[in-house]
Design an enzyme around this catalytic site. Structure first.
Site, PDB file in Angstrom:
ATOM      1  N   LYS A   1       2.572   9.718   8.148  1.00 53.20           N
ATOM      2  CA  LYS A   1       1.748   9.403   9.321  1.00 53.20           C
ATOM      3  C   LYS A   1       2.155  10.037  10.659  1.00 53.20           C
ATOM      4  CE  LYS A   1      -1.046   5.642   7.724  1.00 53.20           C
ATOM      5  NZ  LYS A   1      -0.642   5.051   6.450  1.00 53.20           N
TER       6      LYS A   1
ATOM      7  N   ASP B   1       9.220   2.661   1.724  1.00 52.31           N
ATOM      8  CA  ASP B   1       8.049   3.399   2.191  1.00 52.31           C
ATOM      9  C   ASP B   1       7.934   3.166   3.697  1.00 52.31           C
ATOM     10  OD1 ASP B   1       5.529   4.236   2.978  1.00 52.31           O
ATOM     11  OD2 ASP B   1       4.541   3.588   1.134  1.00 52.31           O
TER      12      ASP B   1
ATOM     13  N   PHE C   1       0.852  -1.190   0.000  1.00 54.14           N
ATOM     14  CA  PHE C   1       0.000   0.000   0.000  1.00 54.14           C
ATOM     15  C   PHE C   1       0.884   1.234   0.000  1.00 54.14           C
ATOM     16  CE2 PHE C   1      -2.451   3.476   1.781  1.00 54.14           C
ATOM     17  CZ  PHE C   1      -3.637   3.383   1.064  1.00 54.14           C
TER      18      PHE C   1
HETATM   19  C1  LIG Z   1      -0.952   5.271   5.014  1.00 54.97           C
HETATM   20  C2  LIG Z   1       0.097   4.904   4.053  1.00 54.97           C
HETATM   21  C3  LIG Z   1       0.323   5.632   2.869  1.00 54.97           C
HETATM   22  C4  LIG Z   1      -0.581   6.753   2.433  1.00 54.97           C
HETATM   23  O1  LIG Z   1      -0.584   7.812   3.338  1.00 54.97           O
HETATM   24  P1  LIG Z   1      -1.752   8.917   3.286  1.00 54.97           P
HETATM   25  O2  LIG Z   1      -1.271   9.963   4.235  1.00 54.97           O
HETATM   26  O3  LIG Z   1      -3.009   8.248   3.705  1.00 54.97           O
HETATM   27  O4  LIG Z   1      -1.814   9.403   1.889  1.00 54.97           O
HETATM   28  C5  LIG Z   1       1.391   5.271   2.066  1.00 54.97           C
HETATM   29  N1  LIG Z   1       2.200   4.256   2.398  1.00 54.97           N
HETATM   30  C6  LIG Z   1       2.012   3.528   3.516  1.00 54.97           C
HETATM   31  C7  LIG Z   1       2.954   2.417   3.854  1.00 54.97           C
HETATM   32  C8  LIG Z   1       0.952   3.821   4.380  1.00 54.97           C
HETATM   33  O5  LIG Z   1       0.747   3.075   5.477  1.00 54.97           O
END
Ligand SMILES: *Cc1c(COP(=O)(O)O)cnc(C)c1O
Length: 405
Positions: A256, A226, A141
């Site tokens: 986050k 990420d 994700f």
């Molecule tokens: C939550 C998340 C995102 C996206 O972040 P948003 O602030 O919701 O756009 C991207 N990568 C990872 C691993 C995430 O957990």
């Protein structure tokens, strides 16, 4: 629930696009690990805004940093120098071990977009016009904007929005051969979450991540990690999850937990890779504004003062051990995954929705990913007493859900 809740539900249904199946509660106040609804009922929060509020709710140092900066200067854009922005970049680079540069966005998805643009720009400059593909993992994700969604390895989230930007290939996680088979002269980067979050809390195996780093080095391909969900001590004593793996990325995305709940994202890149971007290549009206940067600096400083990472390691281990015992007793848990306070219990039966709903009724906020995965992302100040409250409830709620073994 109170009248504020009733009114919010009706107004939401009438005026807000139905993008979320919201839970039947309205939180109006928070303090540390506790949340309060509009009736004044107290809850223990094991979600922390999807791993964003690592210091706990309404932290006084963060609240004060926001308030002071809000009353001083809120916004002038990236056309000008402002207080806190460069200081935050310096702090992030220091935490990452040096030799990098940072730029800001407003969310995780924006950080992903920035990383994709930077990786492609670098690929074209150093390896040729064809070098634009990015390989990511199945079940990954990376966000909901179109390119971040194309990078995300979950067909169910993508199909309704095709055509998506091209140039993304997905391979199974922890399978080095499948990855290697995709790496040719058209690939500029491999992008991975050290521990997949939204996909269900699936960690990279240490040998796999080390192997990916080696392959990338051999082929001149960038490794993008990420760390949007895994960053800022979520997974234990190292600020970023990759540091515990002993693997350094060329590009890292963050968001986050950076400002304890205010929207901010960042991309860090090695000095060499960062130099592929010049004036005009990327930008944002709001990113790196003084309020969010002040909040982020306060958050990072307080997380260190509180040894949030040490606590995440200890309480995370305690939580996994407790879940393990519940699994033994009830036969309801197939697998326990995660590091630090990023924990999942993969159930044998599809009862996660029911467990979460009952937990909420009993004043414990828990999240599930699909019908079988319970996920726990409490603030990193969570103690063993709070973990015990969760564990004893789960012990009871899962008692009927074993496989009878
Ligand atoms: C939550 C998340 C995102 C996206 O972040 P948003 O602030 O919701 O756009 C991207 N990568 C990872 C691993 C995430 O957990």
């Amino acid at each position: 629930m109170g009248t504020a809740y009733d009114s919010a539900v009706a107004t939401d249904a009438a005026f807000h696009v139905g993008l979320y199946a919201r839970k039947p509660v309205m939180f109006v106040r928070g303090a540390g690990m506790r949340l309060y609804d509009d009736d004044g009922r107290e809850y223990l929060d094991f979600v922390s805004g999807i791993g964003a509020v690592n210091l706990g709710h309404a932290h006084p140092a963060v609240a004060s940093a926001i308030a002071v900066q809000a009353a001083t200067l809120v916004h002038v854009t990236n056309l000008y120098h402002v207080e806190h922005r460069s200081e935050l970049a310096e702090e992030l680079v220091r935490l990452a071990g040096g030799g990098m540069k940072a730029f800001f966005g407003n969310s995780g998805a924006e950080a992903t977009e920035g990383a994709i643009k930077l990786a492609r720009r670098w690929g074209k400059l150093h390896r040729g016009e064809q070098c634009v593909r990015i390989v990511t993992a199945e079940r990954s994700f990376h966000g909901r904007t179109l390119a971040a969604l194309a990078a995300t390895g979950q067909a169910s989230k993508q199909e309704a929005f095709e055509p998506l930007p091209t140039g993304f290939t997905h391979v199974p996680l922890n399978d080095l051969e499948s990855l290697e088979a995709e790496l040719d002269e058209t690939v500029c980067a491999v992008m991975l979450e050290p521990i997949q979050g939204e996909g269900g809390v699936y960690p990279c195996e240490p040998d796999y991540l080390a192997g990916v780093r080696e392959l990338c080095d051999e082929r001149g391909i960038l490794l993008v990690l990420d760390e949007v969900q895994t960053g800022f001590w979520r997974t234990g004593r190292s600020c970023f999850a990759h540091q515990a793996y002993g693997v350094k990325p060329d590009i890292m995305t963050l968001a986050k937990a950076m400002a304890n709940g205010l929207p901010i994202g960042a991309v860090l890149a090695s000095d060499d890779v960062a130099s592929a971007f010049g004036p005009g290549d990327h930008g944002s009206t709001f990113a790196g504004g003084p309020v969010v940067c002040a909040a982020a600096l306060a958050t990072i400083s307080e997380l260190q003062k509180a040894d949030a990472g040490g606590n995440a390691a200890i309480v995370g281990e305690y939580l996994r051990q407790g879940l393990d015992e519940i699994g033994e007793r009830t036969g309801a848990i197939a697998e326990i995954r995660g590091r630090g306070l990023m924990v999942a219990a993969h159930l044998k039966r599809p009862v996660a929705d029911r467990v979460c709903a009952t937990a909420l009724e009993r004043g414990i906020v828990v999240n599930n990913i699909g019908p079988e995965i319970l996920r726990f992302l409490p603030p990193l100040i969570c103690g063993t007493e709070e973990a015990d409250v969760l564990l004893s409830m789960l012990d009871e709620l899962l008692a009927e859900d074993g496989d009878g073994e």
